[in-house]
Design a protein around this motif. Structure first.
Motif, PDB file in Angstrom:
ATOM      1  N   GLU A 205       0.865  -1.181   0.000  1.00 27.26           N
ATOM      2  CA  GLU A 205       0.000   0.000   0.000  1.00 27.26           C
ATOM      3  C   GLU A 205       0.899   1.227   0.000  1.00 27.26           C
ATOM      4  OE1 GLU A 205      -3.198  -0.401   2.783  1.00 27.26           O
ATOM      5  OE2 GLU A 205      -3.599  -2.437   2.075  1.00 27.26           O
ATOM      6  N   VAL A 206       0.749   2.019  -1.029  1.00 23.48           N
ATOM      7  CA  VAL A 206       1.718   3.069  -1.318  1.00 23.48           C
ATOM      8  C   VAL A 206       1.004   4.313  -1.861  1.00 23.48           C
ATOM      9  CG1 VAL A 206       3.641   1.495  -1.811  1.00 23.48           C
ATOM     10  CG2 VAL A 206       1.996   2.022  -3.607  1.00 23.48           C
ATOM     11  N   THR A 207       1.748   5.421  -1.937  1.00 27.95           N
ATOM     12  CA  THR A 207       1.176   6.635  -2.522  1.00 27.95           C
ATOM     13  C   THR A 207       2.166   7.243  -3.514  1.00 27.95           C
ATOM     14  OG1 THR A 207       2.100   8.073  -0.819  1.00 27.95           O
ATOM     15  CG2 THR A 207      -0.128   7.230  -0.423  1.00 27.95           C
ATOM     16  N   VAL A 208       1.644   8.081  -4.386  1.00 24.17           N
ATOM     17  CA  VAL A 208       2.479   8.811  -5.339  1.00 24.17           C
ATOM     18  C   VAL A 208       3.226   9.911  -4.567  1.00 24.17           C
ATOM     19  CG1 VAL A 208       2.425  10.318  -7.367  1.00 24.17           C
ATOM     20  CG2 VAL A 208       0.847   8.361  -7.195  1.00 24.17           C
ATOM     21  N   ASN A 209       4.503  10.039  -4.809  1.00 23.35           N
ATOM     22  CA  ASN A 209       5.362  11.034  -4.143  1.00 23.35           C
ATOM     23  C   ASN A 209       5.491  10.788  -2.643  1.00 23.35           C
ATOM     24  OD1 ASN A 209       5.530  12.282  -6.629  1.00 23.35           O
ATOM     25  ND2 ASN A 209       4.099  13.933  -6.132  1.00 23.35           N
ATOM     26  N   GLY A 210       5.003   9.640  -2.141  1.00 24.19           N
ATOM     27  CA  GLY A 210       5.076   9.377  -0.706  1.00 24.19           C
ATOM     28  C   GLY A 210       4.169  10.281   0.112  1.00 24.19           C
ATOM     29  N   LEU A 211       3.137  10.797  -0.554  1.00 28.39           N
ATOM     30  CA  LEU A 211       2.169  11.654   0.146  1.00 28.39           C
ATOM     31  C   LEU A 211       1.488  10.856   1.267  1.00 28.39           C
ATOM     32  CD1 LEU A 211       1.509  14.502  -0.937  1.00 28.39           C
ATOM     33  CD2 LEU A 211      -0.579  13.552  -1.917  1.00 28.39           C
ATOM     34  N   GLY A 212       1.059  11.522   2.319  1.00 31.66           N
ATOM     35  CA  GLY A 212       0.316  10.810   3.359  1.00 31.66           C
ATOM     36  C   GLY A 212       0.414  11.483   4.702  1.00 31.66           C
ATOM     37  N   GLU A 213      -0.342  10.954   5.672  1.00 34.41           N
ATOM     38  CA  GLU A 213      -0.362  11.474   7.041  1.00 34.41           C
ATOM     39  C   GLU A 213       1.053  11.770   7.554  1.00 34.41           C
ATOM     40  OE1 GLU A 213      -2.665  11.977   9.400  1.00 34.41           O
ATOM     41  OE2 GLU A 213      -4.436  10.751   8.982  1.00 34.41           O
TER      42      GLU A 213
ATOM     43  N   ASN B  66       3.356   8.270   3.491  1.00 33.62           N
ATOM     44  CA  ASN B  66       3.338   6.815   3.291  1.00 33.62           C
ATOM     45  C   ASN B  66       4.555   6.406   2.468  1.00 33.62           C
ATOM     46  OD1 ASN B  66       0.444   7.573   3.778  1.00 33.62           O
ATOM     47  ND2 ASN B  66       0.139   5.392   3.447  1.00 33.62           N
ATOM     48  N   THR B  67       4.720   5.118   2.292  1.00 30.47           N
ATOM     49  CA  THR B  67       5.741   4.593   1.384  1.00 30.47           C
ATOM     50  C   THR B  67       5.477   5.125  -0.024  1.00 30.47           C
ATOM     51  OG1 THR B  67       5.771   2.574   2.671  1.00 30.47           O
ATOM     52  CG2 THR B  67       6.733   2.466   0.472  1.00 30.47           C
ATOM     53  N   ALA B  68       6.528   5.577  -0.707  1.00 32.98           N
ATOM     54  CA  ALA B  68       6.372   6.096  -2.073  1.00 32.98           C
ATOM     55  C   ALA B  68       6.327   4.940  -3.068  1.00 32.98           C
ATOM     56  CB  ALA B  68       7.531   7.028  -2.411  1.00 32.98           C
ATOM     57  N   MET B  69       5.277   4.941  -3.908  1.00 31.43           N
ATOM     58  CA  MET B  69       5.123   3.858  -4.890  1.00 31.43           C
ATOM     59  C   MET B  69       6.335   3.755  -5.808  1.00 31.43           C
ATOM     60  SD  MET B  69       2.526   3.430  -8.066  1.00 31.43           S
ATOM     61  CE  MET B  69       1.115   4.117  -7.263  1.00 31.43           C
ATOM     62  N   GLU B  70       6.789   4.928  -6.322  1.00 31.98           N
ATOM     63  CA  GLU B  70       7.860   4.918  -7.318  1.00 31.98           C
ATOM     64  C   GLU B  70       9.147   4.318  -6.742  1.00 31.98           C
ATOM     65  OE1 GLU B  70       6.153   7.536  -6.273  1.00 31.98           O
ATOM     66  OE2 GLU B  70       7.479   9.058  -5.429  1.00 31.98           O
TER      67      GLU B  70
END
Ligand SMILES: [Zn+2]
Length: 392
Positions: free
Chosen positions: A228-236, A240-244
């Motif tokens: 479970e990841v986000t683009v650019n490591g966006l998150g709380e 979060n972990t960066a997808m790329e």
């Protein structure tokens, strides 16, 4: 359905990512991102938390209606009204995923939920079964799993599997765990929980100590097949972990992970990163891995010289593979004569050895004054024979 060699990419930019302070997006903006995530070829898009507000529910519903050929997840706390709202939002998706969570750590149970362990366990059984009655695919998350007692977590996971969960997520909600510890937790669960080999195990990490990517990769080593990841490591908080980062680590070092792969179209990383940055108003730091402006830029003379001889000297992946144009050789005071010569040739000036020596001397003098020497500065140096424009 369950392929042991493929890591499923579960993108939560629109849910966990949107929880970043200041990242709120309109429904239209979310749809634009969902469409780009589909081009990137993620497996699952977590579109939001429908019980949070009627606006969130409508946004998730629109995404589920309009984004085809990808699974759409909706988040719900382990209660019937949250699950009903999430189901209402996602049921028109091609592949709906009901994502039900409850905290399992002592700290969260006692101070936040005011439940004892047995009560929480009963709630998992009831609510996962309730969700499974609605949706063929149910993910269960044990919030704050990494600060939970491991044996209790085993009992919760067993109960969730028996009640019909098809994916088990073990989140590091507060970014607390370490790679060897997280890997150990996944192995512990896989050894002890009956039926766990029948479900997909998922990793969800936060970056409070800068270890989201390392922890996620450690979980893959221990058998996680969804991240479970986000683009650019966006998150709380710290994100979060960066997808790329995770995907390019798997692409660059497949042998280190038993040759697993993802379905991601990596050339879409840069356009996706730029779209998310533009719509959230959150810039990407220049030294960010993979998608930062300097990720493929080289200024030091020794590095530029190596790159001009063979790019493998200083590049472990090509800029084109993640959506950039060519490598940038940035000319600054750390650059050498080879870098200058290469750029001047691109600009149409082929200098003799003596002319290059002169031009380099003038270039170094200018680079001492300025952070970045532009192409027009270089042309000036060559054409006028001076290092500083007279008028400035
Ligand atoms: Zn999270």
């Amino acid at each position: 359905m369950k392929d042991p060699d493929v890591i499923r990419i579960f993108d939560t930019t629109l849910r966990d990512g949107e929880q970043s302070p200041g990242a709120t997006m309109t429904t239209e903006e979310k749809i634009q991102i969902a469409e780009q995530l589909a081009r990137l070829n993620v497996d699952i898009i977590e579109a939001g938390f429908p019980a949070a507000s009627p606006g969130d529910l409508m946004a998730v519903k629109e995404i589920a209606r309009r984004t085809r050929d990808v699974a759409i997840a909706g988040l719900a706390r382990a209660n019937a009204s949250d699950i009903d709202a999430a189901w209402e939002a996602i049921r028109e998706a091609d592949r709906p995923v009901l994502h039900v969570f409850i905290a399992t750590s002592e700290i969260h149970l006692k101070h936040k939920l005011k439940l004892d362990k047995e009560e929480a366990l009963q709630q998992v059984k009831r609510m996962v079964a309730y969700a499974r009655n609605l949706s063929p695919t149910v993910e269960f998350s044990a919030e704050d799993a990494t600060r939970s007692e491991w044996d209790y977590l085993c009992r919760v996971c067993e109960a969730a599997i028996k009640a019909g969960a098809t994916t088990l997520n073990i989140p590091d909600t507060v970014g607390y765990t370490l790679p060897h510890e997280y890997e150990g937790l996944f192995r512990y669960l896989r050894e002890r929980v009956p039926g766990i080999d029948e479900v997909v195990m998922s990793a969800h990490c936060h970056n409070d100590l800068g270890m989201g990517t390392a922890n996620t990769l450690a979980a893959i080593n221990a058998g996680a097949r969804q991240v479970e990841v986000t683009v650019n490591g966006l998150g709380e908080r710290a994100g979060n972990t960066a997808m790329e980062e995770v995907v390019m680590a798997l692409c660059t070092r497949p042998e280190a992970f038993g040759n697993v792969s993802t379905r991601i179209n990596t050339r879409e990383f840069l356009p996706t990163s730029q779209l998310v940055s533009q719509l959230t108003g959150i810039p990407v730091q220049p030294n960010k891995a993979v998608v930062g402006a300097n990720a493929f830029a080289h200024e030091a003379g020794i590095h530029q010289d190596g790159m001009l001889k063979n790019r493998l000297t200083y590049e472990i992946m090509t800029p084109q593979s993640v959506g950039w144009g060519d490598t940038k050789l940035v000319l600054g005071k750390h650059s050498g004569r080879h870098g200058l010569d290469a750029r001047l040739r691109q600009l149409g000036h082929k200098l003799s050895a003596e002319e290059l020596k002169q031009a380099y001397r003038r270039f170094v003098a200018m680079a001492d004054q300025k952070k970045h020497v532009s192409d027009s500065d270089l042309l000036y140096i060559v054409e006028s024979g001076m290092e500083t424009p007279a008028a400035i």
